[in-house]
Design an enzyme around this catalytic site. Structure first.
Site, PDB file in Angstrom:
ATOM      1  N   ARG A   1       1.692   2.119  -3.435  1.00 45.00           N
ATOM      2  CA  ARG A   1       0.729   2.879  -4.278  1.00 45.00           C
ATOM      3  C   ARG A   1       0.567   4.308  -3.888  1.00 45.00           C
ATOM      4  NH1 ARG A   1       1.362  -1.962  -4.984  1.00 45.00           N
ATOM      5  NH2 ARG A   1       0.587  -3.322  -6.548  1.00 45.00           N
TER       6      ARG A   1
ATOM      7  N   ARG B   1      12.268  -1.371   9.427  1.00 44.17           N
ATOM      8  CA  ARG B   1      13.129  -2.518  10.166  1.00 44.17           C
ATOM      9  C   ARG B   1      14.287  -3.065   9.590  1.00 44.17           C
ATOM     10  NH1 ARG B   1       8.918  -6.266  12.995  1.00 44.17           N
ATOM     11  NH2 ARG B   1       8.346  -6.199  10.959  1.00 44.17           N
TER      12      ARG B   1
ATOM     13  N   HIS C   1       0.719  -0.232  13.724  1.00 40.95           N
ATOM     14  CA  HIS C   1       0.225   1.226  13.834  1.00 40.95           C
ATOM     15  C   HIS C   1       0.559   1.988  15.003  1.00 40.95           C
ATOM     16  CE1 HIS C   1      -2.340   0.235   9.995  1.00 40.95           C
ATOM     17  NE2 HIS C   1      -1.225  -0.055   9.605  1.00 40.95           N
TER      18      HIS C   1
ATOM     19  N   LYS D   1      -5.633   2.445   7.623  1.00 36.21           N
ATOM     20  CA  LYS D   1      -6.756   2.166   8.061  1.00 36.21           C
ATOM     21  C   LYS D   1      -6.334   0.762   8.402  1.00 36.21           C
ATOM     22  CE  LYS D   1      -8.146  -0.714   4.605  1.00 36.21           C
ATOM     23  NZ  LYS D   1      -7.972  -2.091   4.701  1.00 36.21           N
TER      24      LYS D   1
ATOM     25  N   TYR E   1      12.223   2.579  12.255  1.00 38.78           N
ATOM     26  CA  TYR E   1      11.087   3.877  12.491  1.00 38.78           C
ATOM     27  C   TYR E   1      11.401   4.923  13.362  1.00 38.78           C
ATOM     28  CZ  TYR E   1       8.567  -0.325  10.559  1.00 38.78           C
ATOM     29  OH  TYR E   1       8.040  -1.246   9.616  1.00 38.78           O
TER      30      TYR E   1
ATOM     31  N   ILE F   1       0.863  -1.226  -0.031  1.00 40.91           N
ATOM     32  CA  ILE F   1       0.073  -0.144  -0.096  1.00 40.91           C
ATOM     33  C   ILE F   1       0.862   1.237   0.070  1.00 40.91           C
ATOM     34  CG2 ILE F   1      -0.304   0.096   2.360  1.00 40.91           C
ATOM     35  CD1 ILE F   1      -3.084   0.987  -0.137  1.00 40.91           C
TER      36      ILE F   1
END
Length: 353
Positions: A32, A51, A93, A111, A72, A29
């Site tokens: 995109r 990572r 998340h 999401k 991160y 995702i």
């Protein structure tokens, strides 16, 4: 019902002021999202973090992103990043978003924003205390067609909404992460977020929920169906499964007219509004994929920040939390618990928060 549909008020994404974006989690995702921004906006892809330094470097090389980090935390602390798009697996998340907020970065979180409502509330509280923006990247609600739908609802053209029916099923090949219980697998968060978000955005919190579930041979949940009743008497029905593709249509029945959103309702496309006296209006838009739609959420965030706002009207955090409260209750009834979660609260507690 009006003689014609309202026009979409969503501005051209090219007009949104540019932000310097960092991408956390260089997966499917994220690629995109990055490509959509590059093709449709002036947003700047400044950095990517993972990572794995090799994964970050490979992603950065494919998309021409200047900086790649092997953690991160490094991404969160990068000085040339304004906002971080969190595109890690669902169960990361919460931690990655909190880390970014602690470092002073705004966040747009894929999401579902978290795996449960409690985690989402922690993100909301930290963002508020830091004066930062935190938003769920539920791209559907940022699409131009949903702005037209929102106007129809706000103006009362459907009358009182009495029923919502929305579903989403899809087939996945063996080995997909959706079959991995350690990654909060199953259809609910990947697919079910869309119909649940639509239902709760339109009707609020249900006062009664009845859910059924079926296990998948992989060990995760394979299917959930639910019926809900709301305080004003409205009902909602939903299903989500990982066995096969469904029409993914959404229908909103009002006392004056019925809205039917073409499948897949969560993607760019069209819809129809038919009044109970037989009149019909049609919103026609070219069906599209993520490349044609993901840029709208980034542009909305950029416009909000430029205006000094710390929330977007398209997807307020309170709605993201409400949706997760309902998902939590469905899981409680079916007996789904994700790794490392605290014991689940009772139905009365979840539905009356």
């Amino acid at each position: 019902m009006p003689d014609r549909l309202p026009e979409s008020r969503v501005p051209d994404s090219w007009d949104a002021p540019p932000l310097r974006w960092g991408i956390a989690g260089p997966g499917w995702i994220a690629e995109r999202f990055a490509a959509s921004l590059q093709q449709h906006t002036r947003q700047v892809l400044a950095a990517v973090g993972s990572r794995s330094t090799d994964r970050s470097a490979g992603f950065a090389g494919r998309l021409g992103i200047p900086a790649a980090y092997g953690s991160y935390r490094e991404l969160a602390e990068a000085p040339d990043v304004d906002i971080i798009y969190v595109a890690t697996p669902h169960n990361h998340h919460h931690r990655v978003a909190l880390e970014a907020l602690e470092a002073g970065k705004h966040v747009l979180v894929e999401k579902p924003i978290c795996i449960n409502a409690e985690q989402a509330e922690e993100i909301a509280a930290l963002a508020e205390s830091k004066g930062l923006l935190a938003t769920e990247a539920l791209w559907t609600f940022f699409l131009p067609k949903f702005d037209v739908v929102r106007q129809l609802l706000d103006e009362g053209y459907l009358g009182q909404v009495v029923s919502v029916m929305a579903e989403y099923g899809e087939h996945f090949e063996p080995g997909h992460r959706i079959f991995d219980g350690s990654l909060a697998g199953g259809p609910l968060l990947d697919l079910g977020t869309y119909p649940l978000a639509l239902i709760t955005a339109l009707l609020g919190d249900p006062e009664e929920v009845r859910a059924l579930g079926t296990s998948h041979p992989s060990g995760v949940n394979g299917q959930i169906s639910a019926v809900m009743r709301f305080p004003d008497g409205a009902h909602a029905v939903t299903n989500t499964n990982l066995y096969g593709f469904t029409p993914t249509v959404a229908t909103v029945v009002g006392t004056q007219a019925t809205l039917t959103i073409d499948g897949p309702f969560n993607f760019p496309g069209g819809f129809s509004v038919k009044s109970h006296d037989g009149r019909e209006l049609r919103y026609d838009a070219e069906p599209g994929e993520h490349l044609e739609g993901l840029h709208y959420q980034a542009a909305a965030v950029a416009r909000a920040l430029a205006a000094g706002r710390r929330e977007v009207v398209e997807r307020p955090l309170a709605e993201s939390i409400r949706c997760l409260r309902l998902a939590d209750e469905l899981r409680r009834q079916i007996g789904i618990r994700f790794p490392d979660e605290a014991p689940q609260a009772s139905a009365a507690t979840l539905l009356n928060q």
